[in-house]
Structure formats: structure tokens, C-alpha cells
Scaffold this active site. Structure first.
Site, PDB file in Angstrom:
ATOM      1  N   GLU A 240       0.882  -1.177   0.000  1.00  0.00           N
ATOM      2  CA  GLU A 240       0.000   0.000   0.000  1.00  0.00           C
ATOM      3  C   GLU A 240       0.908   1.212   0.000  1.00  0.00           C
ATOM      4  OE1 GLU A 240      -3.113  -0.177  -0.337  1.00  0.00           O
ATOM      5  OE2 GLU A 240      -3.520  -2.255   0.167  1.00  0.00           O
ATOM      6  N   CYS A 274      -2.328   9.442   2.421  1.00  0.00           N
ATOM      7  CA  CYS A 274      -1.932   8.779   1.167  1.00  0.00           C
ATOM      8  C   CYS A 274      -2.986   8.985   0.092  1.00  0.00           C
ATOM      9  CB  CYS A 274      -1.682   7.299   1.405  1.00  0.00           C
ATOM     10  SG  CYS A 274      -3.075   6.442   2.151  1.00  0.00           S
TER      11      CYS A 274
HETATM   12  P1  NDP Z   1       8.418   4.906   4.419  1.00  0.00           P
HETATM   13  O1  NDP Z   1       8.401   4.186   3.133  1.00  0.00           O
HETATM   14  O2  NDP Z   1       9.540   5.805   4.713  1.00  0.00           O
HETATM   15  O3  NDP Z   1       8.365   3.874   5.653  1.00  0.00           O
HETATM   16  C1  NDP Z   1       7.327   2.932   5.789  1.00  0.00           C
HETATM   17  C2  NDP Z   1       7.764   1.872   6.770  1.00  0.00           C
HETATM   18  O4  NDP Z   1       8.833   1.120   6.205  1.00  0.00           O
HETATM   19  C3  NDP Z   1       8.280   2.420   8.090  1.00  0.00           C
HETATM   20  O5  NDP Z   1       7.893   1.565   9.133  1.00  0.00           O
HETATM   21  C4  NDP Z   1       9.782   2.375   7.891  1.00  0.00           C
HETATM   22  O6  NDP Z   1      10.504   2.315   9.085  1.00  0.00           O
HETATM   23  C5  NDP Z   1       9.913   1.074   7.128  1.00  0.00           C
HETATM   24  N1  NDP Z   1      11.160   0.927   6.388  1.00  0.00           N
HETATM   25  C6  NDP Z   1      12.056   1.869   6.020  1.00  0.00           C
HETATM   26  N2  NDP Z   1      13.064   1.304   5.316  1.00  0.00           N
HETATM   27  C7  NDP Z   1      12.789  -0.014   5.235  1.00  0.00           C
HETATM   28  C8  NDP Z   1      13.442  -1.121   4.618  1.00  0.00           C
HETATM   29  N3  NDP Z   1      14.565  -0.979   3.932  1.00  0.00           N
HETATM   30  N4  NDP Z   1      12.874  -2.347   4.719  1.00  0.00           N
HETATM   31  C9  NDP Z   1      11.712  -2.512   5.398  1.00  0.00           C
HETATM   32  N5  NDP Z   1      11.041  -1.499   5.994  1.00  0.00           N
HETATM   33  C10 NDP Z   1      11.580  -0.262   5.913  1.00  0.00           C
HETATM   34  O7  NDP Z   1       7.022   5.645   4.490  1.00  0.00           O
HETATM   35  P2  NDP Z   1       6.537   6.686   5.583  1.00  0.00           P
HETATM   36  O8  NDP Z   1       6.546   6.050   6.923  1.00  0.00           O
HETATM   37  O9  NDP Z   1       7.306   7.949   5.368  1.00  0.00           O
HETATM   38  O10 NDP Z   1       5.020   6.901   5.193  1.00  0.00           O
HETATM   39  C11 NDP Z   1       4.613   7.798   4.215  1.00  0.00           C
HETATM   40  C12 NDP Z   1       4.289   7.078   2.917  1.00  0.00           C
HETATM   41  O11 NDP Z   1       3.320   6.079   3.179  1.00  0.00           O
HETATM   42  C13 NDP Z   1       3.666   7.995   1.889  1.00  0.00           C
HETATM   43  O12 NDP Z   1       4.215   7.715   0.622  1.00  0.00           O
HETATM   44  C14 NDP Z   1       2.196   7.607   1.928  1.00  0.00           C
HETATM   45  O13 NDP Z   1       1.535   7.904   0.756  1.00  0.00           O
HETATM   46  C15 NDP Z   1       2.286   6.146   2.206  1.00  0.00           C
HETATM   47  N6  NDP Z   1       1.031   5.654   2.768  1.00  0.00           N
HETATM   48  C16 NDP Z   1       0.256   4.815   2.023  1.00  0.00           C
HETATM   49  C17 NDP Z   1      -0.953   4.377   2.500  1.00  0.00           C
HETATM   50  C18 NDP Z   1      -1.785   3.413   1.722  1.00  0.00           C
HETATM   51  O14 NDP Z   1      -2.631   2.752   2.324  1.00  0.00           O
HETATM   52  N7  NDP Z   1      -1.651   3.293   0.420  1.00  0.00           N
HETATM   53  C19 NDP Z   1      -1.461   4.801   3.807  1.00  0.00           C
HETATM   54  C20 NDP Z   1      -0.563   5.661   4.513  1.00  0.00           C
HETATM   55  C21 NDP Z   1       0.636   6.064   3.992  1.00  0.00           C
HETATM   56  P3  NDP Z   1      11.025   3.676   9.786  1.00  0.00           P
HETATM   57  O15 NDP Z   1       9.917   4.687   9.725  1.00  0.00           O
HETATM   58  O16 NDP Z   1      11.280   3.225  11.167  1.00  0.00           O
HETATM   59  O17 NDP Z   1      12.225   4.099   9.020  1.00  0.00           O
END
Ligand code: NDP
Length: 499
Positions: A240, A274
Site C-alpha cells: 500500500e 496517502c
Molecule cells: P516509508 O516508506 O519511509 O516507511 C514505511 C515503513 O517502512 C516504516 O515503518 C519504515 O521504518 C519502514 N522501512 C524503512 N526502510 C525499510 C526497509 N529498507 N525495509 C523494510 N522497511 C523499511 O514511508 P513513511 O513512513 O514515510 O510513510 C509515508 C508514505 O506512506 C507515503 O508515501 C504515503 O503515501 C504512504 N502511505 C500509504 C498508504 C496506503 O494505504 N496506500 C497509507 C498511509 C501512507 P522507519 O519509519 O522506522 O524508518
């Protein structure tokens, strides 16, 4: 093989209130060993959970839901502290979350239980059934913008389908995840919902672990990394990801309603949604009136502070993306509300810009801030074409009084969801699946599709009597002759169907 926890880093994550920078809490940074241990605990929990059956799981989930509801005020404070969003927004997030938990708990049996399917004429001697079984352990990786609603969209459906869950929240918002795990331990017990706090390396360790499926919510860039890691074990994922959602406004639209929803979808939660509103395409004849109404409403909003409509940016670095997109948009467009000066540190006042170059970053890349761009179009068909012309395809909204126009636009929009005369209308409907197309991701959470996303179909064909034709190694020339006659009879006609 090098372990991920050999990477030098602080062994804790500390969260801060985005409003005043004060320390909220400190959590362990889960390394590879911690993640693997959590997955093994959850695997044991999954066995117990599966034994509870649909009825037992439903009862446990409803009790879990009641515990969350009873302590909603406390949870809202936990959410607000780390995201910076107002308490009222946190409460709405909790209400939406509980609606999905309720739907998943109460519909899992109906959707997933073993059911008879038609076997077809040739298979009259088979009783065919399909049932949906849990994967085992689902690894859930969540973002920070809706730290409860978004991951719970996966967790609720994964649990209801009979899986255990290991949840890795964003390092910015572990609070709600830890709170949920505590409620679970108190109301249900067993290691069925296990939280591992940490940062990106913890998420990466989860993607590399022996979980049976990953439910990832976050940016498209991170989804690609998660997919690459998960591919090493052929672990399936549901992704997502981000969006660049558009609102389409027809000449016959109710402009007050459209303006209300554009401001809600664009500015609510500081634009960190999002499936929020980033672009608006409005038909020329009503363009000026719509812009006037959007600006009028948006200019009344208060950003940050105790009585704010929305809080500061949760992720400090996102402020730079918003600034870059505003500057980029202003190379071609006109600011009708705010501008670069609206970006005061972590808090950004509403910004509305019109007539922006479609190929600019501001129109093609996710901004994730309180910036809305309004571009004019000559027709709703042109609006659809432009709406479809980004790499994303999460959701869109259409405002018109004509049902036929709305239906035509909804069918032509290349997105996973469409709202008509509202934005985010689908988000609270338990029965509606949610997910994107193109770079907004794949797979579905919510609804029956969401339950099946966390299940594997198992087919059973039980032979109840002898077949019409013997197809075994003992078949005779007569049997083969019968097959030769049946092929054109069953499949030779180009119209109609025998099934
Ligand atoms: P990120 O992609 O930065 O992070 C998402 C999650 O992935 C966090 O828990 C993060 O950990 C983790 N993560 C980071 N690097 C890795 C890796 N290499 N391997 C596995 N996991 C990893 O997104 P954001 O948290 O900044 O969220 C914002 C984004 O989410 C926006 O693009 C938004 O549109 C999208 N979003 C989509 C939704 C949907 O349902 N389609 C709903 C809500 C948001 P950590 O934060 O600890 O670094």
C-alpha cells in the site's frame, strides 16, 4: 552471513513531539535476532489462534475492539503525542479503525469458510469446495501518518483470517503499536499480536525473516526495497504505497460540497494522507467560483497550536519536499493562497496554487503536505486524462450532479478507488477493499478481498461416484472415442457456455 544488527547504530529509538520537540518515549531498536525471536513467538501464537476457529477469533477480536474503545481517549493522546495531530483527528482515526476491526471480525467466517462451488457438467461426480486458510505469521510494516488506522487495516484483516502478526511501526510512531500490543496481552493474551519497535533496519529484518507474508504500507521507494528483500524467500507482499490523488469537478457540481471536501482532503492531517487531495481539475466554466470557495475555506484553517485544525509535519524532512514542490509549482503557476512563506519551520499553513505545468514535480510526485494545485480543463474527459497521467493510481474523486457522468468518469479513472461527491468516501466502509494500481501498490486490504489477501485458497475435490468417462490408465478405445465426441459438444460453440 552478516547479521543486520552488526550495523553500528544506537540500540534505541527516541520519539519526539513534532509540535514542541519534547521527548515522548524511548523504545528498543529491534535487531535481526529480536525480529526472528518475535516471529518464532508469533508462530507459536498462530497455532493457538488457528485452533480458536472463526467463532472463537471473532469473540476475541470483539473483546479487543471493546478494550480499545473503552480506552480511546488514552490512545488518542498516544497518537497525538508522536504525530502532532490534534486529539479530535486522533479520535476520528480510532473510530475508523474500530469500524474495520468490527467488520473483519464479523465477516471472516462468511467470506473464508469452506464453500461448495459448481464442478461443471464433466465433473458431475466431484463435490468441489474451496476454503481459505491463514498463511501463518504476517509481518506488518506501517507508516507514521495514520499510525493506527493504516497498519490496523492490515492487522485486523490478517488476525480475522486466522494469522498471527508481527508489527513493525514507523520509528516516528511506535507508541500506538506498543499500546495495541499491551491491550492485546491484557484482553486476549498469547503471542498473536507481537510488536517489534525499531527503524528501517528492523523493517528490513522483518522482510528478510521467516514470516509467511508481508503487509507493507509506506512509500513506493521503500516498497521496492521490501519486495527485493522478501523475494529472497519468495515471501509474498501486499504493498500500500503513495498517491497523487486528483479531484475532478464538473460544471454541474455542487461547488460548496466540492470545496469542503477539497480542503478536508488536501489540508486535513497537514496533507499527510496517502489518498488525500493533491490535484484538482475543474471545468473552465466553474473554475473561478471553485477557486474562490476553496481559498475562502482554506484561509480559515489554523495550522499548529492548541486549537489547530491540523498539526505540524510529523516527519521534519517532509517540509523540504513541500517547499521544493511549492517553488517548482510557482515556476509555472500562481499562488492564490499562501506560498513559500507559509512554511514556518515544522508547521505549514494551507497553500493553493493554480495553473501549474502538468509535467512539474508538483503535479507528478507525492507532496504529502497542505498544498493543493487547481488546474482548469475544458471537459471532464480531459480531467480524467490528466488525472491518469501520473505514475500513481491510489484514489480519485468526482464531483457532479449527474450519475451518468460520475459513473463514466469512475470507470475511466485508473485508480483503486473512486469517491463520488466526497473524498475518501470509501475509507470507512468495511466492505470496500482498499489499495492502488501502478506505483501506488498492489493487493487489497479491507473488505472480503482484504480477508482473502491474508489467506491461501485451498481446493478440495471429492469424488462421489464413478466418472462418466474413464480417464485413468485403464481407459478403453470407447472412452477415448467419447472424449473425441465431447470436445466439440462441450467447447465447439463460440456463443454461450455450458458451465
Ligand atoms: P516509508 O516508506 O519511509 O516507511 C514505511 C515503513 O517502512 C516504516 O515503518 C519504515 O521504518 C519502514 N522501512 C524503512 N526502510 C525499510 C526497509 N529498507 N525495509 C523494510 N522497511 C523499511 O514511508 P513513511 O513512513 O514515510 O510513510 C509515508 C508514505 O506512506 C507515503 O508515501 C504515503 O503515501 C504512504 N502511505 C500509504 C498508504 C496506503 O494505504 N496506500 C497509507 C498511509 C501512507 P522507519 O519509519 O522506522 O524508518
Amino acid at each position: 552471513m552478516a547479521l543486520l544488527d552488526e550495523t553500528p547504530h544506537a540500540m534505541q529509538v527516541t520519539t519526539r513531539n513534532p509540535g514542541d520537540g519534547s521527548t515522548v518515549a524511548t523504545y528498543p531498536l529491534g535487531d535481526r535476532a529480536a525480529v526472528d525471536a518475535a516471529v518464532e513467538r508469533a508462530r507459536a501464537g498462530a497455532t493457538w489462534w488457528r485452533e480458536q476457529g472463526f467463532r472463537g477469533r471473532r469473540d476475541h477480536l470483539v473483546r479487543f475492539k471493546a478494550a480499545i474503545a473503552t480506552n480511546a481517549q488514552e490512545l488518542a493522546e498516544v497518537i497525538s503525542a508522536e504525530t502532532g495531530k490534534p486529539g479530535s483527528d486522533a479520535l476520528i482515526e480510532i473510530m475508523l479503525t474500530l469500524g474495520h476491526l468490527d467488520w473483519a471480525a464479523k465477516n471472516a467466517k462468511r467470506v473464508l469458510r469452506r464453500q461448495k462451488v459448481k464442478a461443471g457438467l464433466m465433473n458431475f461426480n466431484q463435490r468441489a469446495t474451496v476454503g481459505y486458510e491463514p498463511y501463518g505469521v504476517i509481518g506488518v510494516i506501517g507508516p507514521w501518518n495514520y499510525p493506527l488506522y493504516t497498519p490496523m487495516g492490515s492487522i485486523s484483516y490478517a488476525l480475522a483470517a486466522g494469522n498471527a502478526v508481527v508489527f513493525k511501526p514507523s520509528e516516528l510512531t511506535p507508541g500506538p503499536a506498543v499500546w495495541l500490543a499491551e491491550q492485546w496481552a491484557r484482553t486476549v493474551g498469547h503471542d498473536v499480536l507481537v510488536t517489534v519497535t525499531g527503524d528501517g533496519s528492523t523493517g528490513s529484518a522483518l522482510a528478510a525473516s521467516r514470516v509467511n507474508k508481508i503487509a507493507f504500507t509506506g512509500s513506493t521507494a521503500t516498497a521496492k526495497k521490501v519486495m527485493a528483500t522478501a523475494s529472497q524467500r519468495l515471501t509474498p507482499i501486499v504493498a500500500e504505497c503513495g498517491g497523487k490523488d486528483a479531484v475532478l469537478v464538473a460544471a454541474d457540481a455542487d461547488l460548496d460540497v466540492a470545496a469542503d471536501f477539497i480542503v478536508l482532503g488536501g489540508m486535513g492531517n497537514a496533507g499527510q494522507t496517502c489518498a488525500g487531495v493533491e490535484r484538482v481539475y475543474v471545468v473552465d466554466s466553474v473554475r473561478d467560483e471553485l477557486v474562490r470557495r476553496v481559498v475562502e475555506r482554506a484561509s480559515r484553517l489554523r495550522a499548529g497550536g492548541p486549537d489547530a485544525h491540523y498539526g505540524p509535519m510529523t516527519l521534519a524532512a517532509q517540509t523540504d519536499v513541500v517547499r521544493r514542490h511549492v517553488e517548482d509549482a510557482l515556476r509555472s503557476g500562481t499562488a492564490v493562497l499562501g506560498g513559500p512563506e507559509s512554511i514556518g519551520g515544522r508547521t505549514i499553513a494551507p497553500i493553493v496554487i493554480t495553473d501549474v505545468d502538468e509535467m512539474s514535480d508538483a503535479m507528478q510526485c507525492e507532496t504529502f503536505g497542505p498544498l493543493v494545485v487547481v488546474n482548469r480543463v475544458t471537459s471532464l474527459d480531459e480531467a480524467v486524462r490528466r488525472a491518469n497521467a501520473t505514475p500513481y493510481g491510489l484514489a480519485a474523486a468526482v464531483f457532479t450532479r449527474s450519475r451518468a457522468t460520475a459513473d463514466r468518469a469512475a470507470a475511466a479513472l485508473h485508480t483503486g478507488a473512486v469517491s463520488i461527491n466526497s473524498v475518501l468516501g470509501f475509507a470507512s466502509v468495511g466492505a470496500l477493499p482498499f489499495g492502488g494500481v501502478k506505483e501506488s501498490g498492489f493487493g487489497r486490504i479491507h473488505g472480503a478481498d482484504g480477508l482473502r489477501e491474508f489467506s491461501t485458497a485451498k481446493s478440495v475435490a471429492r469424488q462421489t461416484r464413478k466418472a462418466m468417462v474413464d480417464l485413468s490408465m485403464e481407459r478403453t478405445d470407447k472412452d477415448v472415442h467419447m472424449v473425441a465426441r465431447m470436445i466439440p459438444m462441450l467447447h465447439g460453440r463460440s456463443k454461450g457456455s455450458h458451465q
